[in-house]
Design an enzyme around this catalytic site. Structure first.
Site, PDB file in Angstrom:
ATOM      1  N   LYS A   1      44.337  32.867  35.961  1.00  0.00           N
ATOM      2  CA  LYS A   1      43.231  33.258  36.840  1.00  0.00           C
ATOM      3  C   LYS A   1      42.586  32.004  37.413  1.00  0.00           C
ATOM      4  O   LYS A   1      42.669  30.969  36.743  1.00  0.00           O
ATOM      5  CB  LYS A   1      42.202  34.068  36.066  1.00  0.00           C
ATOM      6  CG  LYS A   1      41.473  33.180  35.064  1.00  0.00           C
ATOM      7  CD  LYS A   1      40.693  33.884  34.036  1.00  0.00           C
ATOM      8  CE  LYS A   1      40.306  32.913  32.950  1.00  0.00           C
ATOM      9  NZ  LYS A   1      41.337  32.089  32.372  1.00  0.00           N
TER      10      LYS A   1
ATOM     11  N   TYR B   1      34.816  33.403  35.578  1.00  0.00           N
ATOM     12  CA  TYR B   1      34.429  33.908  34.251  1.00  0.00           C
ATOM     13  C   TYR B   1      33.153  34.742  34.338  1.00  0.00           C
ATOM     14  O   TYR B   1      33.023  35.775  33.681  1.00  0.00           O
ATOM     15  CB  TYR B   1      34.214  32.749  33.268  1.00  0.00           C
ATOM     16  CG  TYR B   1      35.489  32.063  32.860  1.00  0.00           C
ATOM     17  CD1 TYR B   1      36.189  32.480  31.733  1.00  0.00           C
ATOM     18  CD2 TYR B   1      36.009  31.006  33.599  1.00  0.00           C
ATOM     19  CE1 TYR B   1      37.370  31.860  31.350  1.00  0.00           C
ATOM     20  CE2 TYR B   1      37.193  30.376  33.230  1.00  0.00           C
ATOM     21  CZ  TYR B   1      37.870  30.810  32.104  1.00  0.00           C
ATOM     22  OH  TYR B   1      39.039  30.208  31.739  1.00  0.00           O
TER      23      TYR B   1
END
Lengths: 374, 374
Positions: free
Chosen positions: A108, A191
């Protein structure tokens, strides 16, 4: 994939693509903890020195450069790749791996554009291979327990999320440059966006944000710091500041009508994670010992392949974060609220995905310094 | 003011105007600790029952209703008023006190409009009386030490401020209504805006914000929750979420290039205040015992009057916060970044203003329940 072995004994054969810091200190060492269903069989990197050193360290015979990807995958009879390349390269290597009939576990953020994310989803779907985005915290106990606490009603109705996530990035790191998909928002903000989404279990409908850069060494042509506000259809609001020019903080807080949960450190894989749960004015601390957060991803993805299940952090989950981050970028540029169209997600992480594996010692990386100065 | 006594023995004679919760649990009891230069001589309230009970409790002979203000001030030979009225009434009572030749110590937020703030500054200036806005944390050790830590370089360059400040407001409280100047932004956000300003020691140049309301009981026609981002000319960024519909959190964090300081609780006068200072990965805790935060305001303001000095939390300081909050309201309404014109402040709080007085027990309030449900 060996066609004769039963599911019980079959192991998914992985090629790790990219040999930067995260691959070296976290992904490669994790195979030891994922041995129940996962095996490291190949290494792909643009650096022959790294290939030689890491190949020897992990006993990986099949290795090669980026242009040899298909060849290496074939020789190694690889079932899957773990893509640990710069964000701007995720699409190309996902497409090439899919074209080779290989399942894709990709770091990611998924990509830097919606178009790339959609192409990755399409490419894997068309070839009938699985795609999972490597959200390690979707398998991590402290974050999953935070999800459970949010859902339990213990905090009443949860309506606010705040987060501060910072580190001092090393000058010259790929995070300082846009051509490799750098910047605080995409590296750290992913995040915060992801946590707000898994805690509220809905998609934000509006964002407003600002970005800035003070120190060129830490942000050559990307955002050094971004502050953003996300509004959710339920009325919940999330707010975060991320920076790659400020000393390390890794923290989020979830506030409800009856109490709040602070998690700090929240997003780390190199330290214990801690909960501070306050209800009725009393605060309880809980420590979640440092664990291997990468082996669980391998174990889970291998299970999905072996059992033919759609991984929970799917391509759509990766896209969901990317489109929020792109809206944040747009808002920072336009100085206006940016709306985000609805998106329906079938799956969200929960405690069923908790996988515990013991911490592993990070080996000394070969020509791959830590992104952080600290 | 007695013209014959020397500065050493002279005491400033105060009328407390307004007998709501804050006046009863904090301002009135503080006179005991401010006896060195301050004296409670009059009480003004719209409620005869409160006047009788409090007059008796504190031995205050001169008391009266709002329309008798001038009369009470005269009879009591008051030098100053402490205005603890709803925010929407601050301007009128400041103007009336000034017209009566009386110095004004007025609760924050100063007013609900810039025009009102400017009128208050003008009225007091024209009559040659002092005006101070009651920022109790400008005299409070933990917050002043935070200022010193920010200035010391211990955190490197300080570039980010985040804050969460929430409480569950009692349905029916004046904070739930706009006609008395309620809402989370003006009641709680003023602390966050003020803290960001005293820590960065500059004025924000741009804001972006969003406001929302979920529970009508806690926000009838005001913001229940506001999230805001403030940009400062230096490149520093502040962000906060305030809510009067979420369980109590009172916290801020200042992040620098070398470390960070978390203060929690940060804004309270009913609890110890705590520092968590992290530099080089090590965190030091420091507890600042609960103290009387109201007597220091009285002592300081009395000194300013006796020594003919301009108070540090001046009318301009009050205005500085109000214009930021109005810009936040505008941004929340427009969905755009709102610019704030420059403002030059001569004074900022520092450790020189630290005044320590022992905590006082809050008496049982008369017909003035706590704003919070907790």
């Amino acid at each position: 994939m060996s066609k004769t072995a039963s599911n019980e004994t079959r192991k998914i054969r992985y090629a790790v693509v990219g040999a930067g810091n995260i691959a070296q200190v976290a992904v490669l060492p994790a195979f030891k903890n994922a041995a129940e269903n996962s095996e490291l069989v190949a290494l792909v990197s643009g650096d022959p020195e790294k290939l030689a050193a890491l190949g020897e360290r992990y006993g990986v015979a099949q290795r090669g450069g980026y242009d040899e990807l298909e060849d290496v995958l074939g020789r190694a009879r690889a079932d899957a790749v773990y893509i640990a390349l710069p964000n701007t390269m995720h699409r190309e290597y996902t497409e090439r791996a899919a074209a080779a009939g290989v399942h894709v576990l990709c770091e990611k953020p998924m990509a830097m554009t919606e178009e790339d994310c959609e192409a990755m989803i399409r490419a894997t779907k068309d070839r009938g291979v699985k795609l999972m985005i490597a959200y390690r915290l979707h398998f991590e106990e402290a974050n999953l327990q935070a999800v459970e606490i949010a859902r339990s009603g213990k905090l009443g109705e949860v309506r606010a999320f705040t987060s501060l996530f910072t580190q001092v990035v090393r000058p010259g790191d790929i995070r300082t440059r846009s051509d490799e998909g750098g910047g605080a928002l995409f590296d750290l903000g992913v995040y915060c966006v992801n946590a707000a989404r898994y805690l509220f279990r809905e998609e934000p409908s509006e964002v407003l944000a600002t970005s800035l850069r003070i120190d060129e060494r830490r942000a050559k042509d990307v955002d050094e710091t971004t502050a953003a506000i996300l509004r959710f259809p339920s009325g919940a609001v999330a707010q975060f500041t991320v920076s790659q020019g400020l000393a390390s903080v890794s923290s989020f807080r979830l506030a409800g009508t009856e109490g709040n949960l602070r998690v700090e450190p929240a997003f780390d894989y190199t330290a214990d994670i801690k909960h501070y749960l306050t209800v009725g004015g009393k605060t309880e601390e809980k420590t979640f010992k440092k664990r291997d957060q990468f082996a669980p991803e391998l174990v889970y993805f291998s299970r999905c392949i072996l059992e033919d299940r759609e991984p929970e952090p799917s391509g759509l989950e990766g896209l969901a974060d990317v489109r929020v981050m792109l809206a944040i970028q747009s808002s920072a540029a336009s100085g206006r609220v940016e709306a985000i169209p609805p998106l329906k997600l079938e799956q969200r992480p929960d405690m069923g995905q908790n996988i515990k594996k013991p911490a592993v010692a990070a080996p000394e990386p070969v020509k791959a310094p830590s992104p952080s100065e600290e």
